[in-house]
Design a protein around this motif. Structure first.
Motif, PDB file in Angstrom:
ATOM      1  N   ALA A 272       0.860  -1.189   0.000  1.00 43.73           N
ATOM      2  CA  ALA A 272       0.000   0.000   0.000  1.00 43.73           C
ATOM      3  C   ALA A 272       0.892   1.233   0.000  1.00 43.73           C
ATOM      4  N   PRO A 273       1.589   1.478  -1.129  1.00 43.25           N
ATOM      5  CA  PRO A 273       2.480   2.643  -1.173  1.00 43.25           C
ATOM      6  C   PRO A 273       1.689   3.932  -0.965  1.00 43.25           C
ATOM      7  N   PRO A 274       2.315   4.940  -0.375  1.00 38.25           N
ATOM      8  CA  PRO A 274       1.613   6.214  -0.182  1.00 38.25           C
ATOM      9  C   PRO A 274       1.290   6.864  -1.518  1.00 38.25           C
ATOM     10  N   VAL A 275       0.358   7.803  -1.474  1.00 39.60           N
ATOM     11  CA  VAL A 275      -0.129   8.413  -2.716  1.00 39.60           C
ATOM     12  C   VAL A 275       0.957   9.202  -3.443  1.00 39.60           C
ATOM     13  N   ASP A 276       2.028   9.601  -2.745  1.00 43.78           N
ATOM     14  CA  ASP A 276       3.099  10.309  -3.434  1.00 43.78           C
ATOM     15  C   ASP A 276       4.112   9.348  -4.058  1.00 43.78           C
ATOM     16  N   ALA A 277       3.891   8.017  -3.869  1.00 46.20           N
ATOM     17  CA  ALA A 277       4.794   7.024  -4.450  1.00 46.20           C
ATOM     18  C   ALA A 277       4.104   6.159  -5.511  1.00 46.20           C
ATOM     19  N   PHE A 278       2.797   6.251  -5.599  1.00 46.76           N
ATOM     20  CA  PHE A 278       2.045   5.470  -6.584  1.00 46.76           C
ATOM     21  C   PHE A 278       0.791   6.251  -6.947  1.00 46.76           C
ATOM     22  N   THR A 279       0.474   6.303  -8.226  1.00 44.62           N
ATOM     23  CA  THR A 279      -0.719   7.009  -8.682  1.00 44.62           C
ATOM     24  C   THR A 279      -1.899   6.050  -8.647  1.00 44.62           C
ATOM     25  N   TYR A 280      -2.782   6.249  -7.685  1.00 45.10           N
ATOM     26  CA  TYR A 280      -3.913   5.339  -7.506  1.00 45.10           C
ATOM     27  C   TYR A 280      -5.048   5.717  -8.452  1.00 45.10           C
ATOM     28  N   THR A 281      -5.064   5.032  -9.583  1.00 44.10           N
ATOM     29  CA  THR A 281      -6.158   5.138 -10.534  1.00 44.10           C
ATOM     30  C   THR A 281      -6.531   3.722 -10.939  1.00 44.10           C
ATOM     31  N   PHE A 282      -7.680   3.572 -11.581  1.00 42.06           N
ATOM     32  CA  PHE A 282      -8.066   2.247 -12.051  1.00 42.06           C
ATOM     33  C   PHE A 282      -7.203   1.808 -13.235  1.00 42.06           C
ATOM     34  N   ASP A 283      -6.673   2.762 -13.973  1.00 37.93           N
ATOM     35  CA  ASP A 283      -5.705   2.416 -15.012  1.00 37.93           C
ATOM     36  C   ASP A 283      -4.451   1.807 -14.393  1.00 37.93           C
ATOM     37  N   SER A 284      -3.959   2.416 -13.320  1.00 36.02           N
ATOM     38  CA  SER A 284      -2.722   1.910 -12.722  1.00 36.02           C
ATOM     39  C   SER A 284      -2.946   0.586 -12.010  1.00 36.02           C
ATOM     40  N   LEU A 285      -4.108   0.397 -11.383  1.00 35.46           N
ATOM     41  CA  LEU A 285      -4.408  -0.909 -10.790  1.00 35.46           C
ATOM     42  C   LEU A 285      -4.473  -1.981 -11.874  1.00 35.46           C
ATOM     43  N   THR A 286      -5.004  -1.618 -13.034  1.00 36.34           N
ATOM     44  CA  THR A 286      -5.046  -2.555 -14.154  1.00 36.34           C
ATOM     45  C   THR A 286      -3.644  -2.880 -14.649  1.00 36.34           C
ATOM     46  N   ASP A 287      -2.773  -1.877 -14.709  1.00 34.40           N
ATOM     47  CA  ASP A 287      -1.383  -2.117 -15.117  1.00 34.40           C
ATOM     48  C   ASP A 287      -0.744  -3.198 -14.243  1.00 34.40           C
ATOM     49  N   VAL A 288      -0.939  -3.075 -12.936  1.00 32.97           N
ATOM     50  CA  VAL A 288      -0.332  -4.029 -11.998  1.00 32.97           C
ATOM     51  C   VAL A 288      -0.952  -5.411 -12.177  1.00 32.97           C
ATOM     52  N   THR A 289      -2.281  -5.461 -12.311  1.00 31.71           N
ATOM     53  CA  THR A 289      -2.950  -6.756 -12.478  1.00 31.71           C
ATOM     54  C   THR A 289      -2.515  -7.436 -13.764  1.00 31.71           C
ATOM     55  N   ALA A 290      -2.439  -6.684 -14.861  1.00 38.14           N
ATOM     56  CA  ALA A 290      -2.016  -7.246 -16.142  1.00 38.14           C
ATOM     57  C   ALA A 290      -0.586  -7.779 -16.049  1.00 38.14           C
ATOM     58  N   ALA A 291       0.274  -7.039 -15.372  1.00 37.27           N
ATOM     59  CA  ALA A 291       1.661  -7.485 -15.233  1.00 37.27           C
ATOM     60  C   ALA A 291       1.744  -8.754 -14.386  1.00 37.27           C
ATOM     61  N   LEU A 292       0.908  -8.849 -13.351  1.00 39.78           N
ATOM     62  CA  LEU A 292       0.886 -10.071 -12.538  1.00 39.78           C
ATOM     63  C   LEU A 292       0.434 -11.260 -13.370  1.00 39.78           C
ATOM     64  N   LEU A 293      -0.642 -11.100 -14.140  1.00 38.41           N
ATOM     65  CA  LEU A 293      -1.145 -12.206 -14.948  1.00 38.41           C
ATOM     66  C   LEU A 293      -0.106 -12.634 -15.988  1.00 38.41           C
ATOM     67  N   ALA A 294       0.596 -11.667 -16.561  1.00 35.32           N
ATOM     68  CA  ALA A 294       1.651 -12.001 -17.522  1.00 35.32           C
ATOM     69  C   ALA A 294       2.773 -12.770 -16.840  1.00 35.32           C
ATOM     70  N   ARG A 295       3.122 -12.337 -15.650  1.00 34.94           N
ATOM     71  CA  ARG A 295       4.185 -13.039 -14.907  1.00 34.94           C
ATOM     72  C   ARG A 295       3.786 -14.474 -14.607  1.00 34.94           C
ATOM     73  N   LEU A 296       2.497 -14.698 -14.359  1.00 33.62           N
ATOM     74  CA  LEU A 296       2.007 -16.037 -14.055  1.00 33.62           C
ATOM     75  C   LEU A 296       1.734 -16.852 -15.318  1.00 33.62           C
ATOM     76  N   GLY A 297       1.922 -16.250 -16.474  1.00 41.57           N
ATOM     77  CA  GLY A 297       1.742 -16.960 -17.736  1.00 41.57           C
ATOM     78  C   GLY A 297       0.297 -17.171 -18.132  1.00 41.57           C
ATOM     79  N   LEU A 298      -0.608 -16.332 -17.631  1.00 44.57           N
ATOM     80  CA  LEU A 298      -2.029 -16.474 -17.959  1.00 44.57           C
ATOM     81  C   LEU A 298      -2.343 -15.637 -19.196  1.00 44.57           C
ATOM     82  N   THR A 299      -2.604 -16.303 -20.288  1.00 43.16           N
ATOM     83  CA  THR A 299      -2.936 -15.618 -21.536  1.00 43.16           C
ATOM     84  C   THR A 299      -4.397 -15.796 -21.924  1.00 43.16           C
ATOM     85  N   ARG A 300      -5.083 -16.761 -21.299  1.00 41.23           N
ATOM     86  CA  ARG A 300      -6.518 -17.003 -21.523  1.00 41.23           C
ATOM     87  C   ARG A 300      -7.141 -17.293 -20.168  1.00 41.23           C
TER      88      ARG A 300
END
Length: 291
Positions: A68-96
């Motif tokens: 839970a980084p502070p707001v001055d260290a991470f931009t809390y938007t739904f776009d940025s939450l999606t960025d993190v989720t997409a990167a996690l799924l890619a790391r786990l090899g989930l393509t479908r």
């Protein structure tokens, strides 16, 4: 006994917690939680599905056991939450994968689908809104005022959503058997969203939720073009995202399966787990991936 693995991955410099269960070669199902909870909301659903599916349930940044980084260290938007989720799924090899979206999980899920339409094989939405019809005005009016004029005049009303009473209400409103709802749920959520500095995280996401309704026309076009199989299973008593939001999916997906569960509220899994799990198992068993 189903093994649920409690794991962490470092994604874009942040430690992301996720629950995982089921065989990794099984069809993937990604569970995206809402406010003010975490993947803990799926603690009973995961074992009910892991015999057939490879289930992944992450905590969004700012929630649960993820960083839970502070707001001055991470931009809390739904776009940025999606960025993190997409990167996690890619790391786990989930393509479908199929998606289960609830509350805040919906705008993250819709963005994932718009970014990579071919990845999503099916959608389960449980109070995961995609239509103006779903907003219950009495609940959303203070949030709308905050969108229009964020500041000292409108902030106290949305800050109230972080109180123990407000979080308890989210769990119990519309539920015909409140004794089935574990009080540890709202106690844990209240504790986590009120960690030092997390109030500013939540206020940032309240403000950014204004970016979601303008995205809806693109989501509707995605539904029409991809014809993604969709199950909407909502508590009939939900007074945050009301039943009209569930029915609205049939405008763009005439074959959508819609179930309004009597006596259920916003956190339907707490009181009607077996009902929801049964609908999901049946739906995902017959759902055909979009071409």
């Amino acid at each position: 006994m189903v093994e649920v693995r409690h794991q962490y991955a470092t994604v874009r410099g942040h430690r992301v917690f996720y629950r995982e269960a089921g065989a990794r070669e099984a069809p993937a199902l990604v569970l995206l939680h809402g406010f003010p909870s975490s993947s803990r909301m799926f603690r009973h659903l995961i074992p009910a599905l892991a015999d057939r599916f490879h289930v992944i349930a992450p905590d969004h940044l700012g929630f649960g056991s993820s960083d839970a980084p502070p707001v001055d260290a991470f931009t809390y938007t739904f776009d940025s939450l999606t960025d993190v989720t997409a990167a996690l799924l890619a790391r786990l090899g989930l393509t479908r994968y199929a998606l289960y979206v609830q509350d805040y999980g919906a705008p993250v899920g819709w963005r994932l689908a718009l970014r990579d339409p071919g990845a999503v094989t099916a959608v389960v939405t449980q109070s995961g809104n995609a239509y103006e019809d779903g907003f219950v005005p009495d609940f959303w009016r203070p949030v709308w005022a905050y969108w229009e004029d964020p500041g000292p005049r409108t902030e106290p009303a949305v800050r109230a959503a972080l109180s123990l009473d407000a979080i308890r209400w989210q769990y119990l409103h519309g539920v015909d058997r409140p004794e089935l709802v574990d009080p540890d749920t709202w106690a844990a959520d209240h504790r986590e969203v009120n960690r030092r500095g997390n109030d500013l995280v939540q206020l940032a996401l309240f403000r950014d939720y204004a970016a979601n309704p303008p995205l809806y026309p693109r989501v509707h076009a995605y539904f029409r073009e991809r014809r993604v199989p969709l199950l909407a299973v909502w508590g009939a008593g939900d007074e945050i995202f009301g039943p009209d939001g569930a029915r609205a999916f049939t405008r763009d997906l005439p074959d959508a399966e819609v179930h309004l569960v009597p006596g259920g509220g916003h956190f339907l899994l707490e009181s009607h787990l077996d009902t929801v799990a049964g609908y999901i198992r049946g739906f995902l068993t017959v759902a055909e991936p979009p071409a």
